[in-house]
Scaffold this active site. Structure first.
Site, PDB file in Angstrom:
ATOM      1  N   ASP A 291      10.759   3.680   4.863  1.00 18.28           N
ATOM      2  CA  ASP A 291      10.528   2.263   5.147  1.00 18.28           C
ATOM      3  C   ASP A 291      11.725   1.729   5.924  1.00 18.28           C
ATOM      4  O   ASP A 291      12.877   1.947   5.530  1.00 18.28           O
ATOM      5  CB  ASP A 291      10.329   1.459   3.859  1.00 18.28           C
ATOM      6  CG  ASP A 291       9.607   0.142   4.119  1.00 18.28           C
ATOM      7  OD1 ASP A 291       8.434   0.015   3.737  1.00 18.28           O
ATOM      8  OD2 ASP A 291      10.223  -0.768   4.732  1.00 18.28           O
TER       9      ASP A 291
ATOM     10  N   TYR B 157      -3.613  -5.669  17.009  1.00 18.36           N
ATOM     11  CA  TYR B 157      -3.805  -4.927  15.759  1.00 18.36           C
ATOM     12  C   TYR B 157      -5.129  -4.165  15.766  1.00 18.36           C
ATOM     13  O   TYR B 157      -5.188  -2.985  15.401  1.00 18.36           O
ATOM     14  CB  TYR B 157      -3.759  -5.925  14.601  1.00 18.36           C
ATOM     15  CG  TYR B 157      -3.944  -5.336  13.221  1.00 18.36           C
ATOM     16  CD1 TYR B 157      -2.900  -4.666  12.587  1.00 18.36           C
ATOM     17  CD2 TYR B 157      -5.147  -5.480  12.544  1.00 18.36           C
ATOM     18  CE1 TYR B 157      -3.060  -4.148  11.310  1.00 18.36           C
ATOM     19  CE2 TYR B 157      -5.314  -4.962  11.271  1.00 18.36           C
ATOM     20  CZ  TYR B 157      -4.266  -4.299  10.659  1.00 18.36           C
ATOM     21  OH  TYR B 157      -4.434  -3.781   9.397  1.00 18.36           O
TER      22      TYR B 157
ATOM     23  N   LYS C 177      -5.507  -0.110  15.611  1.00 14.70           N
ATOM     24  CA  LYS C 177      -6.237   0.552  14.534  1.00 14.70           C
ATOM     25  C   LYS C 177      -7.399   1.385  15.072  1.00 14.70           C
ATOM     26  O   LYS C 177      -7.734   2.431  14.501  1.00 14.70           O
ATOM     27  CB  LYS C 177      -6.722  -0.485  13.531  1.00 14.70           C
ATOM     28  CG  LYS C 177      -5.604  -1.142  12.733  1.00 14.70           C
ATOM     29  CD  LYS C 177      -4.730  -0.122  12.021  1.00 14.70           C
ATOM     30  CE  LYS C 177      -3.741  -0.748  11.063  1.00 14.70           C
ATOM     31  NZ  LYS C 177      -2.867   0.256  10.417  1.00 14.70           N
TER      32      LYS C 177
ATOM     33  N   LEU D 185       0.807  -1.212   0.000  1.00 15.83           N
ATOM     34  CA  LEU D 185       0.000   0.000   0.000  1.00 15.83           C
ATOM     35  C   LEU D 185       0.844   1.268   0.000  1.00 15.83           C
ATOM     36  O   LEU D 185       0.576   2.203  -0.759  1.00 15.83           O
ATOM     37  CB  LEU D 185      -0.913   0.017   1.233  1.00 15.83           C
ATOM     38  CG  LEU D 185      -2.277  -0.643   1.118  1.00 15.83           C
ATOM     39  CD1 LEU D 185      -2.951  -0.659   2.478  1.00 15.83           C
ATOM     40  CD2 LEU D 185      -3.142   0.083   0.104  1.00 15.83           C
TER      41      LEU D 185
ATOM     42  N   ASN E 152       1.423   4.851   7.152  1.00 12.10           N
ATOM     43  CA  ASN E 152       1.038   3.534   6.670  1.00 12.10           C
ATOM     44  C   ASN E 152       1.831   2.399   7.319  1.00 12.10           C
ATOM     45  O   ASN E 152       1.411   1.243   7.266  1.00 12.10           O
ATOM     46  CB  ASN E 152       1.221   3.494   5.140  1.00 12.10           C
ATOM     47  CG  ASN E 152       0.931   2.142   4.537  1.00 12.10           C
ATOM     48  OD1 ASN E 152      -0.205   1.709   4.447  1.00 12.10           O
ATOM     49  ND2 ASN E 152       1.986   1.447   4.126  1.00 12.10           N
TER      50      ASN E 152
END
Length: 313
Positions: free
Chosen positions: A38, A175, A179, A19, A102
């Site tokens: 990254d 997770y 989120k 993504l 991200n």
């Protein structure tokens, strides 16, 4: 004809693959200079040696297409390295206009088996990582506004949440919690930064990447045409939210995949009960709430497949 993001500067975290890569390429296509961040670890659980390769490869890909890009290989979950990331954008391009968060990892396990480290590491990368970059980007925009005599500046934040926090995900308590926290961070940031001209929104993308290979293992890609779960379906929404056209959109949560964008409402009250006395008693609550849930099987919650609206191929 000018491009929507011409003259702007963006950061995309976790942009070496999947993504993040698609989003970085889209922002560059729309005219923005990009800092491609990254950490480069090979394992989707954050394991392996850090590598500059993924970020450098995407930055090189953008430059090969005529865009402007530099690589940053730091860990956004580290406060100091997140500061360095924002400072790099400002040093390289003179400012920062767009932040796309991200970066993330997975360490899946049922809640009764999850270790403290498995919990902490996922919260750290997802939620703390989003906070760290947002903190330094917000400080940059606030200082720019102050230097301009209180005038509004241009700032866009696009955060990455997941329907795991909406629908639940039995093997991902860390997770799902991270989120959900990202949505709270987004709405809080939207309120705090509106006075400076900054918007903050979150997306729940459905995309086939190494992070979701287990989730979508049973959903076959088509033999022809673009996969409905390709990251390239998500990137255009990120580009739009980063653009001037989206100036009125802030504090929003949007689900996106395969030619579909859904705007998620804030939670609404489903039912309301009032006590007939000064405060509730156990018996009164039993008389009101037990019948309300009488037709619901014990332990039933939202079915993830129904919320996702996916059909197995």
């Amino acid at each position: 004809m000018s491009l929507p993001l011409e003259g702007m500067a963006a950061i995309v975290t976790g942009a070496g693959r999947g993504l993040g890569r698609a989003e970085a390429l889209e922002l560059a296509r729309l005219g923005s200079a990009v800092v491609v961040n990254d950490y480069g670890r090979a394992g989707r659980d954050g394991s392996g040696e850090a590598s500059a390769g993924p970020a450098q490869d995407v930055a090189a890909e953008i430059r090969a297409q005529g865009g402007r890009a530099v690589a940053h290989t730091g860990d956004v979950a580290d406060f100091a390295q997140a500061r360095e990331l924002v400072e790099l954008a400002v040093a390289e391009y003179g400012k920062l206009d767009i932040l796309v968060n991200n970066a993330g990892i997975l360490r899946d396990r049922m809640v009764f088996s999850m270790t403290e480290d498995e919990w902490d590491s996922v919260i750290r990368v997802h939620l703390k990582g989003h906070f760290n970059t947002t903190h330094f980007a917000a400080a940059h925009w606030r200082e720019r506004s102050k230097a301009a005599g209180g005038e509004k500046v241009y700032g866009r934040i696009v955060n990455t949440s997941s329907e795991a926090f909406l629908a639940g995900s039995a093997g991902q308590p860390n997770y799902a919690a991270a989120k959900g926290g990202i949505v709270g961070l987004t709405t809080s940031s939207a309120l705090a930064l509106a006075r400076y001209g900054v918007t903050a929104n979150a997306i729940c993308p459905r995309a086939r990447t190494r992070m979701t290979e287990d989730v979508f293992a049973g959903f076959a890609a088509p033999d022809e045409g673009l996969d409905p779960l390709a990251p390239e379906h998500v990137a255009p929404l990120v580009g739009y939210l980063a653009a001037p056209a989206a100036a009125r959109i802030t504090g929003q949560l949007l689900v996106v995949h395969g030619g579909m964008v859904a705007v998620v409402e804030r939670p609404r009250v489903q039912a309301k009960f009032d006590s007939k006395q000064e405060t509730f008693s156990y018996d009164e609550l039993d008389a009101l709430l037990t019948p309300h849930y009488a037709d619901r099987p014990p332990g039933e919650t939202f079915a993830a497949a129904e919320v996702l609206g996916l059909k197995r191929g």
